[in-house]
Design a protein around this motif. Structure first.
Motif, PDB file in Angstrom:
ATOM      1  N   UNK A  87       0.833  -1.212   0.000  1.00  0.00           N
ATOM      2  CA  UNK A  87       0.000   0.000   0.000  1.00  0.00           C
ATOM      3  C   UNK A  87       0.862   1.254   0.000  1.00  0.00           C
ATOM      4  N   UNK A  88       0.422   2.220  -0.777  1.00  0.00           N
ATOM      5  CA  UNK A  88       1.021   3.549  -0.776  1.00  0.00           C
ATOM      6  C   UNK A  88      -0.108   4.540  -0.546  1.00  0.00           C
ATOM      7  N   UNK A  89       0.041   5.365   0.470  1.00  0.00           N
ATOM      8  CA  UNK A  89      -0.998   6.336   0.794  1.00  0.00           C
ATOM      9  C   UNK A  89      -0.690   7.630   0.035  1.00  0.00           C
ATOM     10  N   UNK A  90      -1.529   7.963  -0.927  1.00  0.00           N
ATOM     11  CA  UNK A  90      -1.175   9.013  -1.882  1.00  0.00           C
ATOM     12  C   UNK A  90      -1.703  10.395  -1.515  1.00  0.00           C
ATOM     13  N   UNK A  91      -2.654  10.485  -0.592  1.00  0.00           N
ATOM     14  CA  UNK A  91      -3.148  11.795  -0.149  1.00  0.00           C
ATOM     15  C   UNK A  91      -3.898  11.602   1.161  1.00  0.00           C
ATOM     16  N   UNK A  92      -3.697  12.527   2.094  1.00  0.00           N
ATOM     17  CA  UNK A  92      -4.489  12.454   3.336  1.00  0.00           C
ATOM     18  C   UNK A  92      -5.492  13.612   3.379  1.00  0.00           C
ATOM     19  N   UNK A  93      -5.747  14.173   2.208  1.00  0.00           N
ATOM     20  CA  UNK A  93      -6.741  15.238   2.118  1.00  0.00           C
ATOM     21  C   UNK A  93      -8.098  14.567   1.935  1.00  0.00           C
TER      22      UNK A  93
ATOM     23  N   UNK B  11     -12.512  18.389   9.024  1.00  0.00           N
ATOM     24  CA  UNK B  11     -12.461  19.432  10.049  1.00  0.00           C
ATOM     25  C   UNK B  11     -11.315  19.254  11.054  1.00  0.00           C
ATOM     26  N   UNK B  12     -10.466  18.268  10.854  1.00  0.00           N
ATOM     27  CA  UNK B  12      -9.285  18.150  11.707  1.00  0.00           C
ATOM     28  C   UNK B  12      -8.181  19.088  11.202  1.00  0.00           C
ATOM     29  N   UNK B  13      -7.997  20.198  11.915  1.00  0.00           N
ATOM     30  CA  UNK B  13      -7.020  21.196  11.461  1.00  0.00           C
ATOM     31  C   UNK B  13      -5.604  20.889  11.919  1.00  0.00           C
ATOM     32  N   UNK B  14      -5.459  19.880  12.763  1.00  0.00           N
ATOM     33  CA  UNK B  14      -4.137  19.657  13.352  1.00  0.00           C
ATOM     34  C   UNK B  14      -3.270  18.726  12.496  1.00  0.00           C
ATOM     35  N   UNK B  15      -3.737  18.410  11.308  1.00  0.00           N
ATOM     36  CA  UNK B  15      -3.000  17.461  10.473  1.00  0.00           C
ATOM     37  C   UNK B  15      -2.285  18.198   9.345  1.00  0.00           C
ATOM     38  N   UNK B  16      -1.024  17.841   9.096  1.00  0.00           N
ATOM     39  CA  UNK B  16      -0.351  18.355   7.897  1.00  0.00           C
ATOM     40  C   UNK B  16      -0.844  17.559   6.707  1.00  0.00           C
ATOM     41  N   UNK B  17      -1.341  18.237   5.714  1.00  0.00           N
ATOM     42  CA  UNK B  17      -1.943  17.512   4.589  1.00  0.00           C
ATOM     43  C   UNK B  17      -0.939  17.357   3.458  1.00  0.00           C
ATOM     44  N   UNK B  18      -1.017  16.236   2.758  1.00  0.00           N
ATOM     45  CA  UNK B  18      -0.125  16.006   1.614  1.00  0.00           C
ATOM     46  C   UNK B  18      -0.869  15.329   0.471  1.00  0.00           C
TER      47      UNK B  18
ATOM     48  N   UNK C  93       8.221   7.389   4.951  1.00  0.00           N
ATOM     49  CA  UNK C  93       8.148   7.810   6.359  1.00  0.00           C
ATOM     50  C   UNK C  93       7.631   9.241   6.546  1.00  0.00           C
ATOM     51  N   UNK C  94       8.124  10.130   5.719  1.00  0.00           N
ATOM     52  CA  UNK C  94       7.782  11.543   5.814  1.00  0.00           C
ATOM     53  C   UNK C  94       6.266  11.776   5.794  1.00  0.00           C
ATOM     54  N   UNK C  95       5.562  10.993   4.978  1.00  0.00           N
ATOM     55  CA  UNK C  95       4.117  11.184   4.828  1.00  0.00           C
ATOM     56  C   UNK C  95       3.323  10.276   5.754  1.00  0.00           C
ATOM     57  N   UNK C  96       3.934   9.145   6.056  1.00  0.00           N
ATOM     58  CA  UNK C  96       3.227   8.089   6.774  1.00  0.00           C
ATOM     59  C   UNK C  96       2.601   8.573   8.075  1.00  0.00           C
ATOM     60  N   UNK C  97       3.379   9.398   8.811  1.00  0.00           N
ATOM     61  CA  UNK C  97       2.863   9.800  10.120  1.00  0.00           C
ATOM     62  C   UNK C  97       1.672  10.742  10.033  1.00  0.00           C
ATOM     63  N   UNK C  98       1.451  11.300   8.837  1.00  0.00           N
ATOM     64  CA  UNK C  98       0.295  12.184   8.677  1.00  0.00           C
ATOM     65  C   UNK C  98      -0.934  11.448   8.145  1.00  0.00           C
TER      66      UNK C  98
ATOM     67  N   UNK D 172      -6.000   5.227  11.559  1.00  0.00           N
ATOM     68  CA  UNK D 172      -6.278   4.643  12.861  1.00  0.00           C
ATOM     69  C   UNK D 172      -5.837   5.579  13.974  1.00  0.00           C
ATOM     70  N   UNK D 173      -4.574   5.840  14.054  1.00  0.00           N
ATOM     71  CA  UNK D 173      -4.115   6.756  15.084  1.00  0.00           C
ATOM     72  C   UNK D 173      -2.681   7.090  14.764  1.00  0.00           C
ATOM     73  N   UNK D 174      -2.121   8.043  15.499  1.00  0.00           N
ATOM     74  CA  UNK D 174      -0.793   8.453  15.084  1.00  0.00           C
ATOM     75  C   UNK D 174       0.266   7.401  15.406  1.00  0.00           C
TER      76      UNK D 174
END
Ligand code: 5AD
Length: 333
Positions: A41-47, A60-67, A281-286, A290-292
């Protein structure tokens, strides 16, 4: 299967549960032998345009860096996945229609140039968009119904279940294989409701089906809810295996989050898929479905888990050396 039998199996413990798992494994053995399927799996956007109460990627979660990844990054990781000998490239994202131009490029490139199977899990679209994805070479698509209870669905996702089910039919009609499934442990979800989820899967006859325990996600309205029940999840998986014999059933990473060794329990309950995470890794944490601190599945973990279940996880011919874990693969790229 009567309603009573279904409820008894869902809530089974001890000998009855072991019998259920044994039967599920024997169906898997008949249909699939002793080998599990690996997906990368490759997660291509968390928007995400949706606002589901259980998911930290909700809009509505503003605390996430979006990519949102570009074509080059996706192709580089996809190549890495095939070089690891994994032939299913699973592209996952929030419901982000601005990914579509990127998908229009990467779907044919992965299908034709890399010769790999493209599996999408990118959310709700129009009938035409699904048809285009299929024509471009996407072979399969995952769209979970999450719950079969329309009122509960509306409560937690703020959208209509009908739309979701319509999308599932469009995906199938477009000629793609369809995966679906539920979340176990949503607020006010009864055993009867979970039994209806299983009935819905039996009626729809998906090609892939999953059951995932609910994970409370920090930064969401459901953050203080309890974890989904492990046994209910495993029992659901086993019942799904027995009822939908040829379906691919993943042992999801959320099981490992609920309890170390949880994915092994999933395989022992009849699952036959593990998904390795290749998101850099850079994107994964965003990417917080499930949870951080969600559990990140590596190739080594999948191979070892399969071994412990007396199953084989065989990366294909391109796999040359010792099992690297995806950490080293993605960091090199
Ligand atoms: N717990 C369990 N499953 C979740 N998903 C998203 N958030 C959660 C959560 N908190 C699942 C949904 C979605 C899939 C990509 O991840 O089923 O369809």
């Amino acid at each position: 299967m009567s309603d009573r039998q279904l409820l008894d199996l869902l809530t089974s413990t001890g000998d009855l549960q072991q019998e259920l798992f044994g039967q599920a494994r024997s169906v898997r053995h008949q249909r699939f032998g002793d080998e599990i399927v690996l997906r990368g799996v490759l997660e291509i956007s968390n928007i995400c345009q949706k606002d589901c109460d259980y998911c930290a990627m909700r809009r509505s979660n503003n605390s996430l860096n979006r990519f949102r990844l570009d074509v080059e990054t996706i192709m580089e990781v996809a190549r890495g996945i095939t070089e690891a000998g994994i032939n299913t490239i699973f592209l996952q994202s929030g419901q982000d229609t601005r990914c579509d131009p990127v998908l229009d490029e990467v779907i044919p490139a992965i299908a034709n140039d890399l010769g790999a199977e493209v599996l999408l899990n990118v959310g709700e679209r129009s009938k035409e968009t699904y048809e285009r994805f299929a024509q471009l070479g996407a072979r399969s698509f995952i769209m979970k119904y999450e719950t079969s209870d329309a009122a509960l669905y509306k409560d937690v996702t703020h959208g209509p279940l009908d739309r979701r089910l319509q999308c599932m039919r469009w995906i199938r009609d477009a000629g793609m294989k369809i995966g679906t499934g539920n979340i176990i442990g949503l607020p006010h979800q009864s055993i009867e409701s979970l039994a209806s989820d299983i009935r819905l899967a039996f009626e729809f006859k998906p090609d892939f089906v999953s059951a995932a325990p609910f994970i409370p996600n920090p930064g969401t309205p459901l953050q203080h809810q309890p974890l989904g029940d492990l046994n209910l999840t495993l029992n659901t998986m086993a019942v799904l295996r027995i009822g939908l014999k040829d379906a691919l059933i993943p042992s999801v990473s959320a099981l490992e989050y609920v309890r170390p060794g949880g994915q092994l329990m999933g395989l022992n309950a009849g699952a036959n898929v593990m998904t390795i995470n290749f998101t850099p890794q850079l994107y994964r944490e965003h990417y917080r479905i499930y949870s951080k601190d969600r559990f990140i599945v590596t190739l080594n973990h999948a191979i070892n888990t399969a071994k412990m279940a007396n199953l084989a996880a065989n990366p294909g011919v391109k796999f040359r050396t010792e099992a690297p874990d995806c950490e080293s693969l993605t960091n090199n790229s």
